[in-house]
Motif scaffolding. Structure first.
Motif, PDB file in Angstrom:
ATOM      1  N   GLU A 272      83.799 -31.413  30.326  1.00  0.00           N
ATOM      2  CA  GLU A 272      84.643 -30.474  29.585  1.00  0.00           C
ATOM      3  C   GLU A 272      84.606 -30.755  28.085  1.00  0.00           C
ATOM      4  OE1 GLU A 272      86.518 -27.141  28.872  1.00  0.00           O
ATOM      5  OE2 GLU A 272      85.799 -27.697  30.861  1.00  0.00           O
ATOM      6  N   SER A 273      84.673 -32.015  27.697  1.00  0.00           N
ATOM      7  CA  SER A 273      84.586 -32.373  26.274  1.00  0.00           C
ATOM      8  C   SER A 273      83.224 -31.978  25.704  1.00  0.00           C
ATOM      9  CB  SER A 273      84.786 -33.868  26.075  1.00  0.00           C
ATOM     10  OG  SER A 273      86.068 -34.253  26.471  1.00  0.00           O
ATOM     11  N   HIS A 274      82.174 -32.240  26.471  1.00  0.00           N
ATOM     12  CA  HIS A 274      80.831 -31.878  26.031  1.00  0.00           C
ATOM     13  C   HIS A 274      80.707 -30.372  25.858  1.00  0.00           C
ATOM     14  CE1 HIS A 274      76.499 -31.731  25.628  1.00  0.00           C
ATOM     15  NE2 HIS A 274      76.488 -30.827  26.592  1.00  0.00           N
ATOM     16  N   LYS A 275      81.226 -29.625  26.804  1.00  0.00           N
ATOM     17  CA  LYS A 275      81.136 -28.158  26.741  1.00  0.00           C
ATOM     18  C   LYS A 275      81.838 -27.638  25.487  1.00  0.00           C
ATOM     19  CE  LYS A 275      82.139 -23.970  29.303  1.00  0.00           C
ATOM     20  NZ  LYS A 275      83.035 -23.311  30.205  1.00  0.00           N
ATOM     21  N   GLN A 276      83.027 -28.139  25.210  1.00  0.00           N
ATOM     22  CA  GLN A 276      83.762 -27.717  24.010  1.00  0.00           C
ATOM     23  C   GLN A 276      82.992 -28.067  22.750  1.00  0.00           C
ATOM     24  OE1 GLN A 276      87.671 -29.460  24.307  1.00  0.00           O
ATOM     25  NE2 GLN A 276      88.270 -28.138  26.009  1.00  0.00           N
ATOM     26  N   TRP A 277      82.460 -29.294  22.692  1.00  0.00           N
ATOM     27  CA  TRP A 277      81.684 -29.714  21.530  1.00  0.00           C
ATOM     28  C   TRP A 277      80.448 -28.836  21.367  1.00  0.00           C
ATOM     29  CZ3 TRP A 277      76.617 -31.456  21.469  1.00  0.00           C
ATOM     30  CH2 TRP A 277      76.160 -31.878  20.217  1.00  0.00           C
ATOM     31  N   PHE A 278      79.695 -28.661  22.433  1.00  0.00           N
ATOM     32  CA  PHE A 278      78.437 -27.913  22.371  1.00  0.00           C
ATOM     33  C   PHE A 278      78.670 -26.487  21.904  1.00  0.00           C
ATOM     34  CE2 PHE A 278      74.623 -25.797  24.096  1.00  0.00           C
ATOM     35  CZ  PHE A 278      73.646 -26.645  23.603  1.00  0.00           C
ATOM     36  N   GLU A 279      79.676 -25.834  22.473  1.00  0.00           N
ATOM     37  CA  GLU A 279      79.973 -24.457  22.073  1.00  0.00           C
ATOM     38  C   GLU A 279      80.402 -24.387  20.607  1.00  0.00           C
ATOM     39  OE1 GLU A 279      82.846 -23.210  24.992  1.00  0.00           O
ATOM     40  OE2 GLU A 279      81.284 -22.724  26.462  1.00  0.00           O
ATOM     41  N   SER A 280      81.094 -25.417  20.124  1.00  0.00           N
ATOM     42  CA  SER A 280      81.580 -25.392  18.741  1.00  0.00           C
ATOM     43  C   SER A 280      80.469 -25.660  17.716  1.00  0.00           C
ATOM     44  CB  SER A 280      82.722 -26.392  18.545  1.00  0.00           C
ATOM     45  OG  SER A 280      82.241 -27.712  18.514  1.00  0.00           O
ATOM     46  N   VAL A 281      79.441 -26.387  18.093  1.00  0.00           N
ATOM     47  CA  VAL A 281      78.391 -26.719  17.122  1.00  0.00           C
ATOM     48  C   VAL A 281      77.153 -25.840  17.227  1.00  0.00           C
ATOM     49  CG1 VAL A 281      79.146 -29.117  16.970  1.00  0.00           C
ATOM     50  CG2 VAL A 281      77.268 -28.516  18.510  1.00  0.00           C
ATOM     51  N   LEU A 282      77.020 -25.121  18.306  1.00  0.00           N
ATOM     52  CA  LEU A 282      75.799 -24.360  18.560  1.00  0.00           C
ATOM     53  C   LEU A 282      75.435 -23.426  17.406  1.00  0.00           C
ATOM     54  CD1 LEU A 282      73.670 -24.265  20.722  1.00  0.00           C
ATOM     55  CD2 LEU A 282      74.931 -22.439  21.832  1.00  0.00           C
ATOM     56  N   ASN A 283      76.397 -22.723  16.857  1.00  0.00           N
ATOM     57  CA  ASN A 283      76.131 -21.800  15.759  1.00  0.00           C
ATOM     58  C   ASN A 283      76.858 -22.197  14.483  1.00  0.00           C
ATOM     59  OD1 ASN A 283      74.395 -19.877  17.167  1.00  0.00           O
ATOM     60  ND2 ASN A 283      76.217 -19.502  18.417  1.00  0.00           N
TER      61      ASN A 283
ATOM     62  N   MET B 176      50.434 -31.170  21.412  1.00  0.00           N
ATOM     63  CA  MET B 176      51.078 -30.503  20.288  1.00  0.00           C
ATOM     64  C   MET B 176      52.539 -30.239  20.633  1.00  0.00           C
ATOM     65  SD  MET B 176      49.986 -28.583  17.450  1.00  0.00           S
ATOM     66  CE  MET B 176      50.889 -27.529  16.378  1.00  0.00           C
ATOM     67  N   LEU B 177      53.409 -30.647  19.763  1.00  0.00           N
ATOM     68  CA  LEU B 177      54.835 -30.447  19.984  1.00  0.00           C
ATOM     69  C   LEU B 177      55.338 -29.257  19.187  1.00  0.00           C
ATOM     70  CD1 LEU B 177      56.123 -34.138  19.792  1.00  0.00           C
ATOM     71  CD2 LEU B 177      55.445 -32.833  21.807  1.00  0.00           C
ATOM     72  N   SER B 178      56.391 -28.632  19.695  1.00  0.00           N
ATOM     73  CA  SER B 178      57.023 -27.529  18.978  1.00  0.00           C
ATOM     74  C   SER B 178      58.537 -27.679  19.077  1.00  0.00           C
ATOM     75  CB  SER B 178      56.578 -26.179  19.559  1.00  0.00           C
ATOM     76  OG  SER B 178      56.976 -26.075  20.917  1.00  0.00           O
ATOM     77  N   LEU B 179      59.227 -27.034  18.157  1.00  0.00           N
ATOM     78  CA  LEU B 179      60.682 -27.064  18.121  1.00  0.00           C
ATOM     79  C   LEU B 179      61.228 -25.700  18.476  1.00  0.00           C
ATOM     80  CD1 LEU B 179      61.257 -28.949  14.742  1.00  0.00           C
ATOM     81  CD2 LEU B 179      61.194 -29.924  17.036  1.00  0.00           C
ATOM     82  N   ARG B 180      62.398 -25.708  19.108  1.00  0.00           N
ATOM     83  CA  ARG B 180      63.105 -24.457  19.351  1.00  0.00           C
ATOM     84  C   ARG B 180      64.596 -24.696  19.153  1.00  0.00           C
ATOM     85  NH1 ARG B 180      65.886 -23.945  24.091  1.00  0.00           N
ATOM     86  NH2 ARG B 180      65.413 -25.416  25.752  1.00  0.00           N
ATOM     87  N   LYS B 181      65.279 -23.627  18.802  1.00  0.00           N
ATOM     88  CA  LYS B 181      66.727 -23.695  18.622  1.00  0.00           C
ATOM     89  C   LYS B 181      67.390 -23.691  20.002  1.00  0.00           C
ATOM     90  CE  LYS B 181      70.394 -21.126  16.175  1.00  0.00           C
ATOM     91  NZ  LYS B 181      71.207 -22.271  15.921  1.00  0.00           N
ATOM     92  N   PRO B 182      68.355 -24.568  20.228  1.00  0.00           N
ATOM     93  CA  PRO B 182      69.032 -24.561  21.537  1.00  0.00           C
ATOM     94  C   PRO B 182      69.911 -23.321  21.703  1.00  0.00           C
ATOM     95  CG  PRO B 182      70.051 -26.164  20.072  1.00  0.00           C
ATOM     96  CD  PRO B 182      68.871 -25.615  19.348  1.00  0.00           C
ATOM     97  N   THR B 183      70.142 -22.960  22.952  1.00  0.00           N
ATOM     98  CA  THR B 183      71.033 -21.854  23.303  1.00  0.00           C
ATOM     99  C   THR B 183      72.116 -22.408  24.230  1.00  0.00           C
ATOM    100  OG1 THR B 183      69.832 -21.220  25.302  1.00  0.00           O
ATOM    101  CG2 THR B 183      69.086 -20.230  23.209  1.00  0.00           C
ATOM    102  N   ILE B 184      73.071 -21.579  24.560  1.00  0.00           N
ATOM    103  CA  ILE B 184      74.154 -21.995  25.461  1.00  0.00           C
ATOM    104  C   ILE B 184      73.596 -22.464  26.808  1.00  0.00           C
ATOM    105  CG2 ILE B 184      74.673 -19.707  26.400  1.00  0.00           C
ATOM    106  CD1 ILE B 184      77.250 -22.420  25.364  1.00  0.00           C
ATOM    107  N   GLU B 185      72.445 -21.925  27.203  1.00  0.00           N
ATOM    108  CA  GLU B 185      71.819 -22.334  28.464  1.00  0.00           C
ATOM    109  C   GLU B 185      71.343 -23.789  28.438  1.00  0.00           C
ATOM    110  OE1 GLU B 185      70.950 -19.262  27.018  1.00  0.00           O
ATOM    111  OE2 GLU B 185      72.285 -18.211  28.383  1.00  0.00           O
ATOM    112  N   ASP B 186      71.261 -24.378  27.261  1.00  0.00           N
ATOM    113  CA  ASP B 186      70.810 -25.767  27.132  1.00  0.00           C
ATOM    114  C   ASP B 186      71.947 -26.775  27.224  1.00  0.00           C
ATOM    115  OD1 ASP B 186      67.987 -25.271  26.671  1.00  0.00           O
ATOM    116  OD2 ASP B 186      68.611 -24.415  24.745  1.00  0.00           O
ATOM    117  N   MET B 187      73.166 -26.301  27.440  1.00  0.00           N
ATOM    118  CA  MET B 187      74.317 -27.205  27.472  1.00  0.00           C
ATOM    119  C   MET B 187      74.123 -28.323  28.496  1.00  0.00           C
ATOM    120  SD  MET B 187      78.328 -26.674  28.316  1.00  0.00           S
ATOM    121  CE  MET B 187      77.926 -26.487  30.027  1.00  0.00           C
ATOM    122  N   GLU B 188      73.622 -28.011  29.672  1.00  0.00           N
ATOM    123  CA  GLU B 188      73.491 -29.022  30.728  1.00  0.00           C
ATOM    124  C   GLU B 188      72.425 -30.065  30.410  1.00  0.00           C
ATOM    125  OE1 GLU B 188      73.337 -27.483  34.715  1.00  0.00           O
ATOM    126  OE2 GLU B 188      75.023 -26.133  34.322  1.00  0.00           O
ATOM    127  N   ILE B 189      71.318 -29.648  29.815  1.00  0.00           N
ATOM    128  CA  ILE B 189      70.289 -30.647  29.488  1.00  0.00           C
ATOM    129  C   ILE B 189      70.786 -31.557  28.375  1.00  0.00           C
ATOM    130  CG2 ILE B 189      68.918 -29.251  27.864  1.00  0.00           C
ATOM    131  CD1 ILE B 189      66.458 -30.671  29.331  1.00  0.00           C
TER     132      ILE B 189
END
Length: 155
Positions: free
Chosen positions: A37-48, A1-14
């Protein structure tokens, strides 16, 4: 059985490791390796960001097995991207993840149409989208690559 969860800032590395997986880069429309660095900026900008619907899929053991990102565009259209962790490919998860994520997105975003563009040689993704209820529209040139265009909308 699969489930979904909302990502958090802690998921940036995965997300970073999934994004730079050689198979993912090969099937992406921009195949260049992504710098941290580009990934970090993108991830933080789209997370919320309301324009992005992002979710991580977990299996029954609680392992993160992949992600789906649906980006809202204009005129109630969206575009989808998916990646499966290399340790979990070939297990049939893509179809189930696509169904779970797109049904959840469409339930809370009435009237939206989800576009999927898949490079012509990526048959595994083509079959996953077909099996997840996406309808084939046509073959197009998308971002300079011959691609399959699929859509999914509320029934």
């Amino acid at each position: 059985m699969l489930s979904l969860r909302k990502p958090t800032i802690e998921d940036m590395e995965i997300y970073f490791s999934w994004a730079n997986d050689p198979v993912v880069r090969e099937q992406s429309y921009n195949s260049s390796v992504i710098d941290l660095e580009s990934h970090k900026q993108w991830f933080e900008s789209v997370l919320n960001n309301e324009a992005y619907f992002m979710c991580i899929c977990q299996n029954s053991a609680g392992e993160d097995i992949g992600q789906v990102r649906i980006q809202k565009q204009k005129n109630k259209e969206a575009i989808i991207g998916i990646s499966i962790d290399s340790n979990h490919r070939g297990k049939g998860y893509a179809k189930e993840i696509l169904v779970l994520a797109t049904d959840l997105f469409l339930k809370s975003n009435h009237g939206f149409l989800i576009n999927a563009y898949i490079k012509e040689g990526n048959l595994n993704s083509k079959f996953a989208f077909e099996n997840a209820g996406f309808q084939f529209v046509n073959t197009v040139v998308h971002e300079n690559f011959k691609s399959y265009h699929f859509i999914k909308k509320n029934k």
